[in-house]
Design a protein around this motif. Structure first.
Motif, short mmCIF file in Angstrom:
data_model
loop_
_atom_site.label_atom_id
_atom_site.label_comp_id
_atom_site.label_asym_id
_atom_site.label_seq_id
_atom_site.Cartn_x
_atom_site.Cartn_y
_atom_site.Cartn_z
N PRO A 227 15.26 43.54 67.04
CA PRO A 227 14.45 44.65 66.81
C PRO A 227 15.47 45.87 66.56
O PRO A 227 16.43 46.05 67.23
CB PRO A 227 13.51 45.12 67.94
CG PRO A 227 14.09 44.32 69.09
CD PRO A 227 14.99 43.35 68.49
N GLY A 228 15.21 46.76 65.35
CA GLY A 228 15.83 47.89 65.27
C GLY A 228 17.25 47.54 64.59
O GLY A 228 18.05 48.54 64.68
N LEU A 229 17.76 46.33 64.33
CA LEU A 229 19.27 45.93 63.85
C LEU A 229 19.00 46.25 62.28
O LEU A 229 18.11 45.65 61.97
CB LEU A 229 19.27 44.53 64.33
CG LEU A 229 20.90 44.33 63.89
CD1 LEU A 229 21.65 44.76 64.83
CD2 LEU A 229 20.71 42.62 63.98
N TRP A 230 20.21 46.65 61.79
CA TRP A 230 20.39 46.69 60.37
C TRP A 230 20.73 45.35 60.15
O TRP A 230 21.65 44.81 60.83
CB TRP A 230 21.44 47.64 59.96
CG TRP A 230 21.10 49.06 59.83
CD1 TRP A 230 20.97 50.02 60.99
CD2 TRP A 230 20.24 49.70 59.01
NE1 TRP A 230 20.55 51.07 60.39
CE2 TRP A 230 19.92 51.01 59.29
CE3 TRP A 230 19.74 49.30 57.69
CZ2 TRP A 230 19.07 51.79 58.73
CZ3 TRP A 230 18.97 50.10 57.03
CH2 TRP A 230 18.75 51.61 57.44
N GLN B 268 18.26 46.02 55.61
CA GLN B 268 17.14 46.36 56.01
C GLN B 268 17.05 46.42 57.44
O GLN B 268 17.79 45.69 58.29
CB GLN B 268 15.88 45.50 55.84
CG GLN B 268 15.86 44.02 56.99
CD GLN B 268 14.48 43.64 56.75
OE1 GLN B 268 13.82 43.76 57.72
NE2 GLN B 268 14.33 42.80 55.76
N LYS B 269 16.48 47.91 57.96
CA LYS B 269 16.33 48.10 59.72
C LYS B 269 15.02 47.40 59.99
O LYS B 269 14.11 47.58 59.67
CB LYS B 269 16.42 49.45 59.84
CG LYS B 269 16.55 49.62 61.14
CD LYS B 269 16.67 51.06 61.67
CE LYS B 269 16.86 51.38 63.23
NZ LYS B 269 16.84 52.96 63.28
N ARG B 270 15.29 46.23 60.82
CA ARG B 270 14.29 45.46 61.34
C ARG B 270 13.27 46.42 62.13
O ARG B 270 13.89 47.26 62.87
CB ARG B 270 14.57 44.38 62.14
CG ARG B 270 15.72 43.50 61.54
CD ARG B 270 16.21 42.38 62.34
NE ARG B 270 15.17 41.65 62.95
CZ ARG B 270 14.42 40.36 62.69
NH1 ARG B 270 14.68 39.84 61.41
NH2 ARG B 270 13.44 39.84 63.43
N ALA B 271 12.04 46.12 62.17
CA ALA B 271 10.98 46.91 62.85
C ALA B 271 11.38 46.71 64.35
O ALA B 271 11.63 45.54 64.64
CB ALA B 271 9.52 46.38 62.45
N LEU B 272 10.88 47.72 64.91
CA LEU B 272 11.22 47.78 66.55
C LEU B 272 10.11 46.80 67.30
O LEU B 272 10.21 46.48 68.21
CB LEU B 272 10.90 49.22 67.14
CG LEU B 272 12.14 50.32 66.77
CD1 LEU B 272 11.86 51.55 67.36
CD2 LEU B 272 13.45 49.69 67.33
N THR B 273 9.12 46.35 66.44
CA THR B 273 8.10 45.34 67.02
C THR B 273 8.64 44.04 66.73
O THR B 273 7.90 42.99 67.38
CB THR B 273 6.89 45.86 66.32
OG1 THR B 273 6.93 45.49 64.86
CG2 THR B 273 6.32 47.02 66.57
N LYS B 274 9.59 43.74 66.01
CA LYS B 274 10.30 42.24 65.98
C LYS B 274 10.51 41.84 67.25
O LYS B 274 11.04 42.44 68.10
CB LYS B 274 11.32 42.21 65.06
CG LYS B 274 11.06 42.80 63.43
CD LYS B 274 10.14 41.98 62.90
CE LYS B 274 10.89 40.84 62.36
NZ LYS B 274 9.71 39.76 61.52
N LYS B 275 10.24 40.51 67.25
CA LYS B 275 10.57 39.81 68.35
C LYS B 275 11.77 39.51 68.67
O LYS B 275 12.51 39.29 69.81
CB LYS B 275 9.89 38.45 68.93
CG LYS B 275 8.43 38.77 68.79
CD LYS B 275 7.50 37.59 69.14
CE LYS B 275 5.75 37.79 69.25
NZ LYS B 275 5.28 36.65 68.83
N VAL B 276 12.93 39.43 67.64
CA VAL B 276 14.33 39.21 67.80
C VAL B 276 14.95 40.25 67.14
O VAL B 276 14.49 40.48 65.77
CB VAL B 276 14.93 37.63 67.57
CG1 VAL B 276 14.25 36.77 68.30
CG2 VAL B 276 14.43 37.35 66.05
#
Length: 179
Positions: free
Chosen positions: A58-61, A48-56
């Protein structure tokens, strides 16, 4: 989302205390999470590509599905809940193969101190990606990668984190044994 979680000892034993996830991360209190790695019989891994709003990260597969275990919630219930919430897949207990528990300690630049006991599972993905629905607050995208991505030492842009390479290789080996 800030949720109530159980606080653990460094050995993973319950303390009898609960706290908001944000408090646990601020104070570095140990707590439990689940990691569920979904693979296919033709040697693919769902990331999963983490949402850009995640605190740690973000945006990482990243891991197929991961999340915190709620206060009073058992590990299996949490794993099934997280999979359903994040990608809309309903798994049964028999689908989840526990491959271990690992201690994870990382200090992030934004002040978050992750001291976690990860309960790690693998499960075979038996449905097409098109039938899954992602939770936009948590996940930007999902995609199948070659399973070998987990053990690849090449620096693939924005896919996984090189410092956790040994963990990914362990997951890869457990999946190969189950295909």
């Amino acid at each position: 989302m800030d949720e109530l979680i159980d606080i653990l000892t460094s050995e993973g034993q319950p303390t009898g205390k609960t706290a908001l996830k944000s408090e646990a991360h601020k104070n570095g209190w140990f707590h439990a999470t689940v990691h569920i790695w979904l693979f296919t019989s033709d040697e693919k891994i769902l990331l999963q590509k983490r949402a850009l709003t995640k605190k740690v990260f973000p945006g990482l597969w990243d891991i197929s599905v991961a999340g915190h275990i709620g206060a009073g919630e058992d590990v299996i219930t949490s794993a099934k809940r997280e999979v359903f919430e994040e990608i809309g897949l309903e798994l049964q207990e028999r689908d989840l193969i526990k491959i271990g528990t690992r201690i994870h300690q990382v200090s992030h630049a934004n002040g978050i101190q992750d001291n976690e006991h990860h309960h790690v599972f693998i499960a075979e993905l038996k449905v097409p990606l098109s039938t899954l629905s992602i939770q936009k607050e948590e996940v930007d995208d999902i995609k199948l990668f070659d399973l070998s991505t987990l053990k690849n030492t090449e620096n693939l842009e924005n896919i996984l984190l090189p410092r956790f390479h040994e963990y990914y290789c362990t997951v890869y080996n457990k999946i190969i044994k189950n295909i």
